[in-house]
Motif scaffolding. Structure first.
Motif, mmCIF file in Angstrom:
data_model
loop_
_atom_site.group_PDB
_atom_site.id
_atom_site.type_symbol
_atom_site.label_atom_id
_atom_site.label_comp_id
_atom_site.label_asym_id
_atom_site.label_seq_id
_atom_site.Cartn_x
_atom_site.Cartn_y
_atom_site.Cartn_z
ATOM 1 N N ALA A 179 45.395 41.305 35.645
ATOM 2 C CA ALA A 179 44.714 42.138 34.654
ATOM 3 C C ALA A 179 45.674 42.575 33.547
ATOM 4 N N VAL A 185 43.348 46.504 32.506
ATOM 5 C CA VAL A 185 43.009 45.865 31.227
ATOM 6 C C VAL A 185 42.753 46.920 30.156
ATOM 7 N N ASN A 243 45.544 46.701 27.122
ATOM 8 C CA ASN A 243 44.997 46.172 25.875
ATOM 9 C C ASN A 243 45.412 47.005 24.658
ATOM 10 N N ALA A 267 32.388 43.072 32.952
ATOM 11 C CA ALA A 267 33.362 43.282 34.030
ATOM 12 C C ALA A 267 32.672 43.380 35.382
ATOM 13 N N SER A 285 41.469 38.225 38.065
ATOM 14 C CA SER A 285 42.000 39.500 38.553
ATOM 15 C C SER A 285 41.035 40.215 39.485
ATOM 16 N N TYR A 286 39.736 39.935 39.400
ATOM 17 C CA TYR A 286 38.752 40.648 40.216
ATOM 18 C C TYR A 286 38.626 40.078 41.632
ATOM 19 N N ALA A 306 45.868 39.726 31.257
ATOM 20 C CA ALA A 306 44.652 39.666 30.444
ATOM 21 C C ALA A 306 44.656 40.739 29.368
ATOM 22 N N GLY A 307 45.075 41.963 29.721
ATOM 23 C CA GLY A 307 45.123 43.036 28.741
ATOM 24 C C GLY A 307 46.084 42.739 27.612
ATOM 25 N N SER A 333 41.234 37.735 33.356
ATOM 26 C CA SER A 333 40.479 38.889 33.838
ATOM 27 C C SER A 333 39.516 38.494 34.948
ATOM 28 N N THR A 373 30.752 39.420 27.085
ATOM 29 C CA THR A 373 32.085 39.565 26.502
ATOM 30 C C THR A 373 32.086 39.155 25.039
ATOM 31 N N PRO A 422 41.575 46.408 38.419
ATOM 32 C CA PRO A 422 41.767 45.456 37.325
ATOM 33 C C PRO A 422 41.202 45.954 35.995
ATOM 34 N N LEU A 423 40.025 46.584 36.037
ATOM 35 C CA LEU A 423 39.419 47.046 34.798
ATOM 36 C C LEU A 423 40.252 48.157 34.169
#
Length: 306
Positions: free
Chosen positions: A161, A224, A228, A22, A211-212, A164-165, A208, A52, A220-221
């Motif tokens: 995000a 997610v 998730n 991330a 999203s940053y 993505a999650g 993801s 990842t 964003p982190l």
């Protein structure tokens, strides 16, 4: 050796790998101005892909040896590790608001998932899997399209995000199902499940990364990290018949935990990198006694404020 020790250790290393990925993704997004395909030409982005992949592989092994109710909450450690790692290696200050938001999000997520009962069924029905994959991919597409209309970069990053999650969360559900298919020698449904995992993981990785861009690392982190396991828990409750522990009191506690997690995400979504720098500076000055205005003499002898 404790039977839960191995999955716990695997989850810890997996969280560190995800956190490192991330941080690298955020740095690539912040320093690349070549559009959506620009990161593909950066070695750092491929390093994030490798991290990842390492985190995902360890997560798969942890799911094979440990219960979903244990492995998924430990995924919240990603944001706990990412913030100090970003401060140490990327020299990116988090600020007091960032720490408060991260702690609220992590505490709420851990409480919510702790109250979720273990699944009654070990795997998903083969007929349900295409419907679940299509529903999550459609929801992710709606969020990604909605993000294009967001004016603020942080809001856009949170929407991407969340998409993505959702993809990562359903990917975890399918991963658990694939592990059970492998051990039970159900090869018919295993092929589709592996293809679905590949599509969900690829979509989550690309979303993801997007999203940053301009949104910093924390918001964003955190999104997610929350979405998730929540998606995985919702899939368990609606498809596998899972319920919250302790009946009605457990449901109320789960609502409280969800409120804490939401408060943490809102706090982080309002935190831009510039604001984090200002809040860190204010906090440092607040711990130091600042004397009154002083004056110094210039070379011409005139007094000038410092």
């Amino acid at each position: 050796m404790n039977a839960l020790l191995l999955p716990v250790l695997l989850c810890l290393v997996s969280a560190v790998a995800y956190a490192g990925a991330a941080i690298v993704q955020e740095r690539v997004a912040a320093t690349t101005a070549d559009g959506s395909c620009g990161p593909l030409r950066r070695p750092g982005w491929w390093g994030a892909v490798a991290l990842t992949g390492l985190g995902a592989g360890l997560h798969v092994v942890a799911l094979a040896y440990g219960p979903l109710s244990l492995v998924q909450p430990l995924g919240a450690l990603t944001i706990v590790f990412a913030l100090p790692m970003a401060a140490a290696f990327a020299r990116r200050s988090v600020g007091p608001a960032g720490w408060r938001g991260a702690l609220l999000a992590t505490a709420g997520l851990a409480g919510l998932l702790t109250l979720t009962r273990p699944p009654h069924a070990e795997t998903l029905d083969a007929a349900q899997r295409p419907l679940l994959a299509a529903a999550v991919l459609a929801a992710a597409a709606v969020l990604a399209l909605g993000a294009r209309w967001a004016r603020r970069a942080v809001v856009r990053g949170v929407a991407l995000a969340a998409a993505a999650g959702a993809a990562f969360g359903m990917g975890s559900v399918f991963t658990k199902a694939a592990a059970q298919d492998w051990t039970s020698h159900r090869t018919g449904s295993l092929v589709f499940t592996l293809l679905a995992i590949a599509v969900l993981a690829s979509a989550g990785m690309l979303l993801s990364q997007a999203s940053y861009r301009g949104a910093g690392l924390a918001a964003p982190l955190a999104t997610v990290t929350i979405v998730n396991p929540v998606v995985a828990a919702v899939a368990g409750m609606t498809v596998l018949g899972e319920t919250f522990r302790y009946g009605v009191p457990g449901g109320l506690l789960a609502a409280l935990a969800g409120g804490l997690a939401t408060a943490g995400v809102v706090t982080l979504s309002r935190l831009t990198p510039d604001r984090a720098e200002r809040e860190t500076t204010i906090a440092v000055r607040g711990r130091t006694r600042v004397p009154g205005p002083r004056r110094c003499l210039t070379h011409a002898g005139a007094a000038e404020p410092e």
